[in-house]
Enzyme design. Sequence first.
Site, PDB file in Angstrom:
ATOM      1  N   HIS A  10       0.827  -1.230   0.000  1.00  0.00           N
ATOM      2  CA  HIS A  10       0.000   0.000   0.000  1.00  0.00           C
ATOM      3  C   HIS A  10       0.853   1.269   0.000  1.00  0.00           C
ATOM      4  O   HIS A  10       1.995   1.224  -0.409  1.00  0.00           O
ATOM      5  CB  HIS A  10      -1.013  -0.058   1.155  1.00  0.00           C
ATOM      6  CG  HIS A  10      -1.707  -1.383   1.227  1.00  0.00           C
ATOM      7  ND1 HIS A  10      -2.762  -1.705   0.436  1.00  0.00           N
ATOM      8  CD2 HIS A  10      -1.431  -2.507   1.968  1.00  0.00           C
ATOM      9  CE1 HIS A  10      -3.138  -2.961   0.689  1.00  0.00           C
ATOM     10  NE2 HIS A  10      -2.352  -3.469   1.595  1.00  0.00           N
ATOM     11  N   GLU A  24      -2.211   0.391   7.805  1.00  0.00           N
ATOM     12  CA  GLU A  24      -1.318  -0.663   7.314  1.00  0.00           C
ATOM     13  C   GLU A  24      -0.118  -0.090   6.562  1.00  0.00           C
ATOM     14  O   GLU A  24       1.009  -0.538   6.731  1.00  0.00           O
ATOM     15  CB  GLU A  24      -2.104  -1.619   6.404  1.00  0.00           C
ATOM     16  CG  GLU A  24      -1.259  -2.761   5.860  1.00  0.00           C
ATOM     17  CD  GLU A  24      -2.021  -3.681   4.921  1.00  0.00           C
ATOM     18  OE1 GLU A  24      -3.227  -3.437   4.691  1.00  0.00           O
ATOM     19  OE2 GLU A  24      -1.397  -4.630   4.395  1.00  0.00           O
ATOM     20  N   HIS A  79       2.805  -7.065   4.384  1.00  0.00           N
ATOM     21  CA  HIS A  79       1.447  -6.581   4.650  1.00  0.00           C
ATOM     22  C   HIS A  79       1.048  -6.823   6.100  1.00  0.00           C
ATOM     23  O   HIS A  79       1.691  -7.583   6.809  1.00  0.00           O
ATOM     24  CB  HIS A  79       0.433  -7.271   3.721  1.00  0.00           C
ATOM     25  CG  HIS A  79       0.529  -6.803   2.306  1.00  0.00           C
ATOM     26  ND1 HIS A  79      -0.391  -5.960   1.739  1.00  0.00           N
ATOM     27  CD2 HIS A  79       1.476  -7.044   1.354  1.00  0.00           C
ATOM     28  CE1 HIS A  79      -0.025  -5.698   0.479  1.00  0.00           C
ATOM     29  NE2 HIS A  79       1.105  -6.343   0.220  1.00  0.00           N
ATOM     30  N   GLU A 144       1.787 -11.628   5.890  1.00  0.00           N
ATOM     31  CA  GLU A 144       0.704 -10.904   6.584  1.00  0.00           C
ATOM     32  C   GLU A 144       1.051 -10.944   8.068  1.00  0.00           C
ATOM     33  O   GLU A 144       0.934 -11.981   8.726  1.00  0.00           O
ATOM     34  CB  GLU A 144      -0.647 -11.581   6.323  1.00  0.00           C
ATOM     35  CG  GLU A 144      -1.148 -11.445   4.892  1.00  0.00           C
ATOM     36  CD  GLU A 144      -1.822 -10.093   4.605  1.00  0.00           C
ATOM     37  OE1 GLU A 144      -1.774  -9.202   5.476  1.00  0.00           O
ATOM     38  OE2 GLU A 144      -2.383  -9.949   3.495  1.00  0.00           O
TER      39      GLU A 144
HETATM   40 ZN    ZN Z   1      -2.238  -5.327   2.579  1.00  0.00          ZN
END
Ligand code: ZN
Length: 267
Positions: A10, A24, A79, A144
């Site tokens: 992002h 995030e 992430h 993640e």
């Molecule tokens: Zn993400």
Amino acid sequence: MVKLFIDPGHGGSDPGAVANGLQEKNLTLSIAIALRDYLTSHYQDISIRMSRTSDQSIALSERTRMANQWGADFYLSIHINAGGGVGFESYIWNRQFTNKSRTQQLRSTIHQAIIRQTDWRDRGQKEANFHVLRETTMPAILTENGFIDHQEEARSMRKSNWIDQVAEAHAIGIAEAFHLKTNTAPPTQNGQTLYRVVAGSFIHERNAREQINALQNKGYDSYVLPYREQNQTYFRVVAGAFNQRSNAENRLKALKNDGFDGFIVVV
Ligand SMILES: [Zn+2]
């Protein structure tokens, strides 16, 4: 030379997951920068590029184009998870492709190292059809790192050492996967035998740093030396290195008098 492309997920107008006052995009960038700095300061023969080093909007196609054009050896996308869960999971592309067995092998090493180095619940080694996994021409994984919408995990994300711990865990996994050599500590003299006095060995580097501070307070200069044994990286605190064993033994005795435990390793 290993060419590592780090992709902080992002950025810019795309904040990624948002919850508990956290975004995030900021966490992924902080982890990526800490990871880059950790790898370059601890290991030899690694070259790193990043898809972004600030809060920028970058299309997914631009991220993978940069890595492909550079000819990266490995693509790591970082992430933070959301959606009501807890823990760590990693992804590779869910189709058959040329690099798949190598990708599985690298992912498995890195995934296991991250679980070992952190307190995370292991949500598993998964597969998905994500753009960055599909459109990259080199082995690619996506991690993640905890759930931003899980109150307890979000609380730990706000602590300053969380970023360092996650970065360190990724770095150790990458170093194991690519057999990176650690930077050499103060060198031995002309191949002579060296007696290192080790005042503590730690799984987390931050604990080694605390030991160095404690030693410093008693007047001992020391430094951290990563050491790998049976698939586990330890951070040894070296408080003196000598060409004569008797000098090393004297140092060890002095350390013990000051309340430090230790041992001598011969190099
Ligand atoms: Zn993400």
